[in-house]
Motif scaffolding. Structure first.
Motif, short mmCIF file in Angstrom:
data_model
loop_
_atom_site.label_atom_id
_atom_site.label_comp_id
_atom_site.label_asym_id
_atom_site.label_seq_id
_atom_site.Cartn_x
_atom_site.Cartn_y
_atom_site.Cartn_z
N UNK A 153 0.86 -1.20 0.00
CA UNK A 153 0.00 0.00 0.00
C UNK A 153 0.90 1.25 0.00
N UNK A 154 2.06 1.16 0.69
CA UNK A 154 3.00 2.31 0.70
C UNK A 154 3.61 2.51 -0.68
N UNK A 155 3.91 1.38 -1.35
CA UNK A 155 4.48 1.49 -2.71
C UNK A 155 3.45 2.16 -3.63
N UNK A 156 2.17 1.73 -3.49
CA UNK A 156 1.11 2.34 -4.29
C UNK A 156 1.04 3.84 -4.01
N UNK A 157 1.14 4.20 -2.73
CA UNK A 157 1.07 5.62 -2.36
C UNK A 157 2.21 6.41 -3.01
N UNK A 158 3.41 5.80 -3.03
CA UNK A 158 4.56 6.47 -3.65
C UNK A 158 4.31 6.66 -5.14
N UNK A 159 3.75 5.64 -5.79
CA UNK A 159 3.46 5.74 -7.24
C UNK A 159 2.43 6.83 -7.50
N UNK A 160 1.41 6.89 -6.62
CA UNK A 160 0.38 7.92 -6.78
C UNK A 160 1.03 9.30 -6.64
N UNK A 161 1.95 9.43 -5.65
CA UNK A 161 2.64 10.71 -5.46
C UNK A 161 3.40 11.12 -6.72
N UNK A 162 4.10 10.16 -7.31
CA UNK A 162 4.87 10.41 -8.53
C UNK A 162 3.94 10.83 -9.67
#
Ligand code: HEM
Ligand code: HEM
Length: 184
Positions: A153-162
């Motif tokens: 879920x954190x990786x997804x959040x980082x991708x969304x941020x990018x």
């Protein structure tokens, strides 16, 4: 010089995504935002915890999210948007980010679903239509999936941020029409 102005004209007039694609994109954004808020605020889950309160909400919103992601992918495969003209570098970064976003949109929910199944919790669309169990009750693998679900879920959040930074970069630095392609 002439080519550049043609290119700029083409970009200004590049049509965006169709209404269904936009609706599904923003529906998924809202559902994911809800999943983060609920996932972070729901009580810790232990052996024997009942799936009620916020946990029930996480499973219910999750079931809707799974359905929306499936619809979104089917729609995307059958309705290709007109490609936007970008430099090879931006094209590459945007393709990789979108590909990873789609991957995370599938993997993160499926791992949560597997964890729910391993706890014997039913995942139902709108509280009615039951999804099949995808791991057996008590399965240690299904249990592990819950931890991986939380990390990814954190990786997804980082991708969304990018992805959001990319959208803002298009809007305010490149000043092209890429953000508008996904707006109503
Ligand atoms: C992209 C969508 C989702 C996001 C962002 C998300 C986010 C989260 C977060 C942040 C947690 C807490 C993790 C922790 O504290 O370690 C969590 C736990 C959980 N989620 Fe999700 N979730 C999503 C989709 C789903 C779906 C679709 C289901 C099932 C239908 C689901 C089922 C669960 C379960 C069962 C847990 C508890 C895992 C455990 O503690 O072992 N999630 N989720
Ligand atoms: C949960 C958050 C989000 C997810 C998972 C997500 C996912 C995606 C995906 C997978 C695509 C690729 C569409 C395709 O061509 O198939 C896309 C496109 C797009 N998204 Fe998002 N998005 C999110 C949030 C946002 C936000 C907050 C914005 C605006 C600030 C935004 C703006 C855009 C734009 C402008 C495009 C079209 C890009 C283009 O024309 O190539 N997205 N999004």
């Amino acid at each position: 010089m002439k080519m550049q102005s043609n290119e700029a004209t083409f970009q200004r007039h590049t049509p965006g995504y169709d209404g269904v694609a936009k609706l599904l994109h923003w529906l998924v954004v809202v559902l994911i935002a809800a999943q983060f808020v609920i996932g972070w605020t729901m009580p810790d889950i232990h052996k024997g915890t009942l799936p009620d309160g916020l946990i029930a909400w996480h499973l219910g919103v999750g079931a809707t999210l799974i359905a929306a992601v499936v619809l979104r992918i089917v729609w995307r495969l059958t309705h290709r948007p007109v490609p936007v003209v970008l430099s090879p570098f931006h094209n590459f970064v945007s393709h990789v980010t979108h590909g990873l976003l789609y991957l995370a949109l599938v993997v993160v929910p499926v791992l949560g679903w597997a964890n729910a199944s391993s706890r014997g919790w039913s995942v139902r669309l709108f509280g009615v239509l039951p999804y099949p169990a995808i791991s057996s009750v008590g399965s240690p693998v299904g249990h592990e999936m819950g931890d991986i679900h939380g990390y990814l879920a954190w990786v997804l959040l980082a991708l969304i941020g990018l992805h959001v930074l990319g959208a803002l970069f298009h809007r305010f630095v490149l000043r092209d029409q890429v953000l508008q392609r996904m707006l109503p």
